[in-house]
Write a protein that holds these residues in place. Structure first.
Motif, PDB file in Angstrom:
ATOM      1  N   ARG A  14       0.854  -0.952  -0.078  1.00  0.00           N
ATOM      2  CA  ARG A  14       0.181   0.000  -0.129  1.00  0.00           C
ATOM      3  C   ARG A  14       0.899   1.184   0.058  1.00  0.00           C
ATOM      4  O   ARG A  14       0.547   2.331  -0.664  1.00  0.00           O
ATOM      5  CB  ARG A  14      -0.943   0.020   1.056  1.00  0.00           C
ATOM      6  CG  ARG A  14      -1.751   1.137   1.258  1.00  0.00           C
ATOM      7  CD  ARG A  14      -2.882   1.003   2.560  1.00  0.00           C
ATOM      8  NE  ARG A  14      -2.069   0.602   3.789  1.00  0.00           N
ATOM      9  CZ  ARG A  14      -2.890   0.128   4.635  1.00  0.00           C
ATOM     10  NH1 ARG A  14      -3.938  -0.143   4.894  1.00  0.00           N
ATOM     11  NH2 ARG A  14      -2.225  -0.127   5.856  1.00  0.00           N
ATOM     12  N   SER A  15       1.827   1.187   0.640  1.00  0.00           N
ATOM     13  CA  SER A  15       2.949   2.346   0.737  1.00  0.00           C
ATOM     14  C   SER A  15       3.444   2.557  -0.720  1.00  0.00           C
ATOM     15  O   SER A  15       4.006   3.474  -1.046  1.00  0.00           O
ATOM     16  CB  SER A  15       3.962   2.335   1.765  1.00  0.00           C
ATOM     17  OG  SER A  15       4.632   3.286   1.863  1.00  0.00           O
ATOM     18  N   LEU A  16       3.919   1.474  -1.126  1.00  0.00           N
ATOM     19  CA  LEU A  16       4.742   1.447  -2.341  1.00  0.00           C
ATOM     20  C   LEU A  16       3.969   1.623  -3.449  1.00  0.00           C
ATOM     21  O   LEU A  16       4.478   2.265  -4.358  1.00  0.00           O
ATOM     22  CB  LEU A  16       5.154  -0.145  -2.305  1.00  0.00           C
ATOM     23  CG  LEU A  16       6.429  -0.385  -3.684  1.00  0.00           C
ATOM     24  CD1 LEU A  16       7.647   0.295  -3.123  1.00  0.00           C
ATOM     25  CD2 LEU A  16       6.622  -1.921  -3.720  1.00  0.00           C
ATOM     26  N   ALA A  17       2.706   1.521  -3.373  1.00  0.00           N
ATOM     27  CA  ALA A  17       1.749   2.020  -4.270  1.00  0.00           C
ATOM     28  C   ALA A  17       1.790   3.451  -4.955  1.00  0.00           C
ATOM     29  O   ALA A  17       1.352   3.973  -5.792  1.00  0.00           O
ATOM     30  CB  ALA A  17       0.117   1.601  -4.154  1.00  0.00           C
ATOM     31  N   ARG A  18       2.135   4.211  -3.736  1.00  0.00           N
ATOM     32  CA  ARG A  18       2.257   5.754  -3.988  1.00  0.00           C
ATOM     33  C   ARG A  18       3.460   5.710  -5.086  1.00  0.00           C
ATOM     34  O   ARG A  18       3.346   7.060  -5.811  1.00  0.00           O
ATOM     35  CB  ARG A  18       2.690   6.352  -2.588  1.00  0.00           C
ATOM     36  CG  ARG A  18       1.667   6.051  -1.716  1.00  0.00           C
ATOM     37  CD  ARG A  18       2.011   6.910  -0.283  1.00  0.00           C
ATOM     38  NE  ARG A  18       3.142   6.152   0.114  1.00  0.00           N
ATOM     39  CZ  ARG A  18       4.348   6.879   1.017  1.00  0.00           C
ATOM     40  NH1 ARG A  18       4.173   8.069   0.976  1.00  0.00           N
ATOM     41  NH2 ARG A  18       5.127   6.190   1.441  1.00  0.00           N
ATOM     42  N   ILE A  19       4.419   5.136  -5.126  1.00  0.00           N
ATOM     43  CA  ILE A  19       5.404   5.416  -6.156  1.00  0.00           C
ATOM     44  C   ILE A  19       5.226   4.343  -7.535  1.00  0.00           C
ATOM     45  O   ILE A  19       6.068   4.807  -8.553  1.00  0.00           O
ATOM     46  CB  ILE A  19       7.020   5.175  -5.796  1.00  0.00           C
ATOM     47  CG1 ILE A  19       7.185   3.898  -5.218  1.00  0.00           C
ATOM     48  CG2 ILE A  19       6.999   5.957  -4.459  1.00  0.00           C
ATOM     49  CD1 ILE A  19       8.659   3.594  -4.932  1.00  0.00           C
ATOM     50  N   LEU A  20       4.325   3.463  -7.478  1.00  0.00           N
ATOM     51  CA  LEU A  20       4.233   2.720  -8.728  1.00  0.00           C
ATOM     52  C   LEU A  20       4.175   3.425  -9.793  1.00  0.00           C
ATOM     53  O   LEU A  20       4.242   3.019 -10.947  1.00  0.00           O
ATOM     54  CB  LEU A  20       3.454   1.377  -8.243  1.00  0.00           C
ATOM     55  CG  LEU A  20       3.767   0.557  -7.438  1.00  0.00           C
ATOM     56  CD1 LEU A  20       2.667  -0.565  -7.264  1.00  0.00           C
ATOM     57  CD2 LEU A  20       5.009  -0.415  -7.826  1.00  0.00           C
ATOM     58  N   PRO A  21       2.963   4.462  -9.842  1.00  0.00           N
ATOM     59  CA  PRO A  21       2.653   5.100 -10.817  1.00  0.00           C
ATOM     60  C   PRO A  21       4.056   5.665 -11.734  1.00  0.00           C
ATOM     61  O   PRO A  21       4.118   5.878 -13.177  1.00  0.00           O
ATOM     62  CB  PRO A  21       2.011   6.405 -10.661  1.00  0.00           C
ATOM     63  CG  PRO A  21       1.435   5.854  -9.636  1.00  0.00           C
ATOM     64  CD  PRO A  21       2.143   4.918  -8.484  1.00  0.00           C
ATOM     65  N   ALA A  22       5.074   5.742 -10.975  1.00  0.00           N
ATOM     66  CA  ALA A  22       6.379   6.417 -11.964  1.00  0.00           C
ATOM     67  C   ALA A  22       6.847   5.159 -12.939  1.00  0.00           C
ATOM     68  O   ALA A  22       7.789   5.758 -13.700  1.00  0.00           O
ATOM     69  CB  ALA A  22       7.414   6.644 -10.843  1.00  0.00           C
ATOM     70  N   PHE A  23       6.290   4.146 -12.599  1.00  0.00           N
ATOM     71  CA  PHE A  23       6.928   3.102 -13.511  1.00  0.00           C
ATOM     72  C   PHE A  23       5.601   2.288 -14.270  1.00  0.00           C
ATOM     73  O   PHE A  23       5.863   1.332 -14.958  1.00  0.00           O
ATOM     74  CB  PHE A  23       7.728   1.916 -12.680  1.00  0.00           C
ATOM     75  CG  PHE A  23       8.725   2.318 -11.752  1.00  0.00           C
ATOM     76  CD1 PHE A  23       9.976   2.400 -12.366  1.00  0.00           C
ATOM     77  CD2 PHE A  23       8.413   2.752 -10.577  1.00  0.00           C
ATOM     78  CE1 PHE A  23      10.823   3.113 -11.295  1.00  0.00           C
ATOM     79  CE2 PHE A  23       9.365   2.923  -9.709  1.00  0.00           C
ATOM     80  CZ  PHE A  23      10.662   3.223 -10.191  1.00  0.00           C
ATOM     81  N   ASP A  24       4.925   3.110 -14.409  1.00  0.00           N
ATOM     82  CA  ASP A  24       3.536   2.634 -15.176  1.00  0.00           C
ATOM     83  C   ASP A  24       3.762   2.924 -16.721  1.00  0.00           C
ATOM     84  O   ASP A  24       4.070   4.088 -17.098  1.00  0.00           O
ATOM     85  CB  ASP A  24       2.123   3.373 -14.851  1.00  0.00           C
ATOM     86  CG  ASP A  24       0.825   3.103 -15.698  1.00  0.00           C
ATOM     87  OD1 ASP A  24       1.213   2.102 -16.417  1.00  0.00           O
ATOM     88  OD2 ASP A  24       0.181   3.588 -15.317  1.00  0.00           O
ATOM     89  N   VAL A  25       3.876   1.731 -17.288  1.00  0.00           N
ATOM     90  CA  VAL A  25       4.342   1.834 -18.901  1.00  0.00           C
ATOM     91  C   VAL A  25       3.185   2.770 -19.902  1.00  0.00           C
ATOM     92  O   VAL A  25       3.528   3.385 -20.861  1.00  0.00           O
ATOM     93  CB  VAL A  25       4.323   0.671 -19.530  1.00  0.00           C
ATOM     94  CG1 VAL A  25       5.608  -0.168 -18.828  1.00  0.00           C
ATOM     95  CG2 VAL A  25       3.139  -0.277 -19.299  1.00  0.00           C
ATOM     96  N   VAL A  46      10.822   6.317  -0.081  1.00  0.00           N
ATOM     97  CA  VAL A  46       9.429   5.892  -0.661  1.00  0.00           C
ATOM     98  C   VAL A  46       8.632   7.390  -0.666  1.00  0.00           C
ATOM     99  O   VAL A  46       8.229   7.999  -1.658  1.00  0.00           O
ATOM    100  CB  VAL A  46       8.507   5.012  -0.388  1.00  0.00           C
ATOM    101  CG1 VAL A  46       7.208   4.950  -0.752  1.00  0.00           C
ATOM    102  CG2 VAL A  46       9.380   3.537  -0.658  1.00  0.00           C
ATOM    103  N   ASP A  47       8.804   8.076   0.568  1.00  0.00           N
ATOM    104  CA  ASP A  47       8.184   9.373   0.675  1.00  0.00           C
ATOM    105  C   ASP A  47       8.615  10.434  -0.349  1.00  0.00           C
ATOM    106  O   ASP A  47       8.014  11.154  -0.869  1.00  0.00           O
ATOM    107  CB  ASP A  47       8.486   9.741   2.136  1.00  0.00           C
ATOM    108  CG  ASP A  47       7.536   8.995   3.296  1.00  0.00           C
ATOM    109  OD1 ASP A  47       6.658   8.178   2.731  1.00  0.00           O
ATOM    110  OD2 ASP A  47       7.975   9.111   4.484  1.00  0.00           O
ATOM    111  N   ALA A  48      10.106  10.270  -0.491  1.00  0.00           N
ATOM    112  CA  ALA A  48      10.655  11.170  -1.442  1.00  0.00           C
ATOM    113  C   ALA A  48      10.265  11.247  -2.831  1.00  0.00           C
ATOM    114  O   ALA A  48      10.106  12.237  -3.414  1.00  0.00           O
ATOM    115  CB  ALA A  48      12.160  11.203  -1.289  1.00  0.00           C
ATOM    116  N   VAL A  49      10.046   9.785  -3.323  1.00  0.00           N
ATOM    117  CA  VAL A  49       9.770   9.793  -4.737  1.00  0.00           C
ATOM    118  C   VAL A  49       8.263   9.757  -4.661  1.00  0.00           C
ATOM    119  O   VAL A  49       7.895  10.629  -5.581  1.00  0.00           O
ATOM    120  CB  VAL A  49       9.967   8.235  -4.955  1.00  0.00           C
ATOM    121  CG1 VAL A  49       9.519   7.752  -6.503  1.00  0.00           C
ATOM    122  CG2 VAL A  49      11.568   7.998  -4.946  1.00  0.00           C
TER     123      VAL A  49
END
Length: 942
Positions: free
Chosen positions: A489-500, A603-606
């Protein structure tokens, strides 16, 4: 509004935001991992370990002896004696046994007592090492023979053979002779059989990619209450038990039905009996008729897996008296047949028979007029039976005859699941004969026996999914939430950066704002899609495809940002921040570190860079493997997808049997009702008729978006025509919203098939830019320089965030630097060379190898799908032989990754042993944080 679907499934209780769904899909390897252990050679490995250990010990001792021997050389005035000692010193230092050992022992006795004893001991031990190495050739010959014998036994395993029958009929036909020992493994052909067999065997025992019996699927559910040892599982030892009895669920390849439909349409007489309709979604303007032309390009029938590809293009026809009269005719006679339409043109419009035929053929080719009913529908549980029903609905003797002839193929499919291997092989041959007979019977008069473009069948006639168990209990929901859901859930905040696809969605929104403005509304969605492709998107895709991709050194290339969108700038900034922080972790790592850990600050910074991109409704599916350890258990993240029900949709037919009450489709329908945002409805995009079995699934939504040129079997009040939809910009939330005039609701498009969106027709693909669909390609090492290579090999440690592993430990090397077998080298020295290389670089005994292009771009290379990871067992001589075949001409690079979880860390077990398993789980966002209001929207377009 009530539909038949709404009456059959109750809404599921909405989960809390970020909550892990109780339900998951388990993907289970068909054979236990213990099965491939019989291919290993513990004796050869122990021999190699002993040889290498002794080599190292004697090398170190030889280095220590170098000093005293050098001193004796310096102090010795006898030239002959000096040369003898100098030669001996060189041989000892280089760990080579002198040719004349007795003479060397005599020479050693001339040194002082300590040196003499150590040197004599070194010489005797070095002789024993030679004796030990001399045992290798006989041992390796015996072990290779034993391994091949074990491979022959494994080649008879049903889980392997039944899947192989569909995956590679050619190899299946060669295996009976191989099992009997009548097929030699010598020579190019024999090595290819052995290599291919090993690849499929390892796929069945060590991977989790569902196909036939190679990997089965099972529904699972997390429970309340922890297991006694606190680990996810239902036993005190943390293991999850599954049944050994699997069920088979075969279906005819829907491409076959397309070929049959095309054969019918190709015959002028039969085509005349078919019902026709106008393409849905057509519109009139002052001078033209506007419609969408959908063209279909047939796939390669010679390929093992192929599908027909569809393409959309907006098309215009000049208004004419005949065309306008035809439009009125279709309104008054919706069930008209093709020949009746031709007759109407000759009697009512004064056309000759030839003119009418040419005119209708042109309209049919353009897609303005369509043949109705024969093409497979994505929601069909049994496409073949549905095709028979469609033929009978034609109401003509030839159609009834063709439908009756399809009883034979339908019987073959129905009997296939319960048949043994030999029976299945016979059924596939019978199925092909029967289908070819049907195709020939549909050939135009005078063409029987001649193969036309419409009389080919795909290589693969059947697809099969295997249900591995009735129900799997996955363990404690709370424990899994802490172990996986919380960090994800926390990681999901940065996953959009890697959404193709995120940059494409942002570009679409930017195009809308540039064309219409903030808070504006577009009532002509079809024109919006057309203009978007014509004005920018097609060129955008062309430019984007020319980018070199992820550069391991320089990081992610900036996204194409032709509209100067700050959100795309933020996307680039987030990727750059991720790479920057990874470089810091890499530079500050401890020597020999096996892991790097991302912390919350990372993760917060990204996530802070992605602030302008916060999602409105972002459900996620994650594919996980549990690493079962008493201390510090882990879950490995294999992949993430945005959307709903992705883990389940392809397999609904396995769980919608009469014995299932309720079926999976009905349960998923209830789940979707429970998670939809307030004021919104889910509507499925099907992308038209099914051109591949990957698109077949149960009906999971109450509504379906009907794109121009498409048909649907959904109830009329469940269909949403594209011209009923409009798009507006929600300025408060800064997002594009699709709304229905008729329903007065926000519509969230969902694609529930298994094709990648980029191969869908243009209109459905563009609508997905307004949906939560996404695919994450998380490459944590992009932009992080590699460490200095040691003998060509570079190492990357494992990367984790909390208990979630984002990247396994890996070793990369040019394949040319890997051990190679010189001409004339025996099996023992060859095997020893591989073990020496593995020990030097501290590579585990079992890894997965991916072959990459050697130019540094990371593009796939190798034979037989080299881009996919292949299991490699360094303790099996046979596996190493197969691995060398994968390396080809040695111009590529190879990535080796640790097997994680390792064999002793697996958590699923059957009566036969432990199984490699993967859990596909969903994390729902809960109700929308930005509730939408119902709107009337029934007015005229503005």
């Amino acid at each position: 509004m009530s539909t038949s679907l709404e009456r059959t499934a109750e809404p599921a209780a909405a989960p809390e935001p970020g909550h892990l769904s109780r339900h998951f899909m388990l993907r289970l390897a068909g054979l236990p991992v213990e099965s491939v252990q019989s291919l290993r050679s513990p004796a050869a490995r122990r021999w190699a370990d002993e040889v290498l250990a002794e080599e190292n010990r004697l090398r170190e001792l030889g280095a220590l002896l170098s000093g005293p021997l050098a001193a004796f050389v310096t102090d010795n005035t006898d030239d002959r004696s000096r040369r003898q000692v100098l030669d001996l010193r060189r041989q000892v230092f280089n760990n080579r046994l002198p040719k004349d050992v007795p003479a060397a022992l005599t020479l050693a006795a001339r040194f002082d007592d300590p040196t003499a004893r150590e040197l004599a001991g070194w010489l005797r031990d070095r002789e024993r090492l030679e004796s030990l190495r001399a045992r290798g050739p006989e041992l390796l010959t015996a072990e290779l023979d034993r391994g091949r014998s074990a491979l022959r036994k494994l080649a008879a395993e049903d889980q392997l053979r039944l899947g192989l029958l569909l995956a590679s009929p050619t190899l299946d036909g060669q295996l009976d002779a191989y099992i009997r020992g009548a097929s030699s493994t010598a020579g190019k052909r024999g090595r290819k059989i052995e290599r291919s067999l090993l690849a499929y065997l390892y796929r069945t025992a060590c991977k989790t990619s569902p196909f036939s019996t190679f990997t089965g699927v099972a529904l699972g559910e997390f429970q309340d209450g922890a297991a006694p040892d606190g680990a996810p599982g239902v036993r005190s030892d943390g293991m999850t038990d599954v049944a050994e009895q699997w069920s088979s669920h075969p279906r005819l390849n829907v491409v076959v039905l397309w070929r049959l439909a095309e054969a019918v349409a190709a015959d002028e007489e039969r085509r005349g009996d078919l019902h026709v309709s106008l393409a849905s979604g057509w519109e009139l303007d002052e001078e033209r008729v506007r419609f969408v032309r959908r063209s279909v390009t047939a796939g390669d029938d010679a390929a093992a897996i192929s599908f027909d590809a569809a393409r959309d293009r907006l098309f215009f026809l000049r208004r004419s008296g005949a065309l306008e009269a035809m439009l009125t005719l279709f309104r008054d006679r919706p069930g008209i047949r093709y020949q009746e339409l031709a007759h109407w043109l000759t009697t009512e419009r004064g056309a000759t028979a030839d003119e009418a035929g040419r005119y209708l053929s042109a309209l049919l080719q353009l897609g303005m007029v369509q043949l109705s009913g024969l093409y497979p529908e994505v929601h069909s549980q049994d496409p073949l039976r549905a095709f028979q029903s469609a033929l009978r609905a034609v109401g003509r003797p030839w159609a009834d005859t063709a439908a009756a002839r399809l009883d034979g193929p339908a019987s073959c499919v129905a009997r296939y699941a319960a048949a043994p291997l030999a029976g299945r092989r016979a059924l596939l041959a019978e199925l092909r004969r029967e289908l070819l007979g049907v195709l020939e019977s549909l050939a135009p008069d005078g063409a029987a026996g001649e193969q036309t473009p419409h009389q080919t069948l795909p290589q693969t006639l059947l697809y099969e999914d295997a249900r591995a168990a009735e129900q799997v209990t996955g363990g404690d929901l709370r424990t899994w939430t802490e172990l996986a859901a919380d960090p994800l859930r926390s990681l999901a905040r940065i996953l959009p950066a890697f959404d193709v696809s995120l940059a494409q969605r942002l570009t679409f929104k930017g195009f809308f704002l540039a064309r219409y403005g903030r808070g504006a509304r577009c009532d002509d969605l079809l024109k919006l899609v057309h203009d978007f492709h014509e004005d920018i998107f097609d060129q955008y895709l062309s430019f984007s495809s020319q980018q070199s991709g992820h550069d391991p050194k320089n990081g992610h290339p900036p996204e194409e940002n032709w509209l100067g969108l700050p959100q795309i700038t933020a996307l680039d900034a987030a990727r750059a921040e991720f790479a920057r922080r990874m470089r810091v972790l890499w530079e500050e790592r401890a020597p020999g570190a096996e892991e790097l850990r991302l912390d919350d600050a990372f993760v917060d910074a990204v996530a802070a860079e992605l602030g302008p991109l916060s999602g409105h409704f972002d459900p996620q599916s994650h594919f996980l493997q549990l690493v079962r350890r008493d201390e510090d258990p882990l879950v490995v993240l294999n992949g993430s997808f945005g959307g709903l029900c992705f883990p389940f949709t392809r397999f609904t037919h396995c769980f919608d049997t009469p014995a299932d009450a309720p079926g999976l489709s009905e349960r998923l329908l209830g789940t979707l009702r429970g998670v939809r945002p307030d004021g919104a409805l889910f509507a499925e995009i099907t992308a038209g008729s099914a051109t591949t079995n990957l698109n077949l699934h149960g009906r999971l939504t109450d509504h379906q978006i009907l794109c121009p040129g498409e048909t649907s079997s959904a109830p009329p009040d469940s269909r949403i025509d594209l011209d009923d939809l409009y798009v507006e910009h929600d300025a408060a939330a800064d997002r594009l919203v699709v709304r229905s005039r008729r329903l007065g609701k926000e519509i969230i498009p969902l694609y529930l098939g298994y094709l990648v969106p980029m191969v869908l027709p243009e209109i459905p693909r563009t609508l997905l830019l307004l949906s939560p669909t996404s695919k994450t390609g998380l490459d944590v090492w992009t932009g992080v320089p590699a460490a200095a290579a040691h003998e060509g090999v570079t190492l990357r440690p494992r990367v984790r965030y909390g208990s979630v592993v984002l990247s396994r430990r890996g070793w990369t090397a040019p394949s040319a630097t890997l051990p190679q077998r010189p001409t004339g080298q025996g099996d023992a020295d060859w095997f020893l060379g591989w073990q020496r290389w593995r020990h030097t670089h501290r590579i585990p005994g079992q890894v997965f190898a991916t072959v990459l292009a050697g130019d540094g771009t990371g593009q796939p290379a190798g034979w037989s799908g080299g881009s996919k990871p292949h299991y490699v067992d360094f303790e099996s001589p046979l596996s190493l032989v197969a691995f060398e075949g994968l390396l080809g001409d040695r111009t590529s690079r190879v990535l080796l990754e640790e097997m994680l979880p390792a064999e002793d860390q697996l958590h699923v077990r059957s009566g036969r042993g432990r199984h490699v398993a993967e859990l596909a789980v969903e994390i729902f966002p809960g109700r929308s944080p930005h509730p939408t209001t119902d709107r009337e929207g029934h007015g005229e377009r503005r």
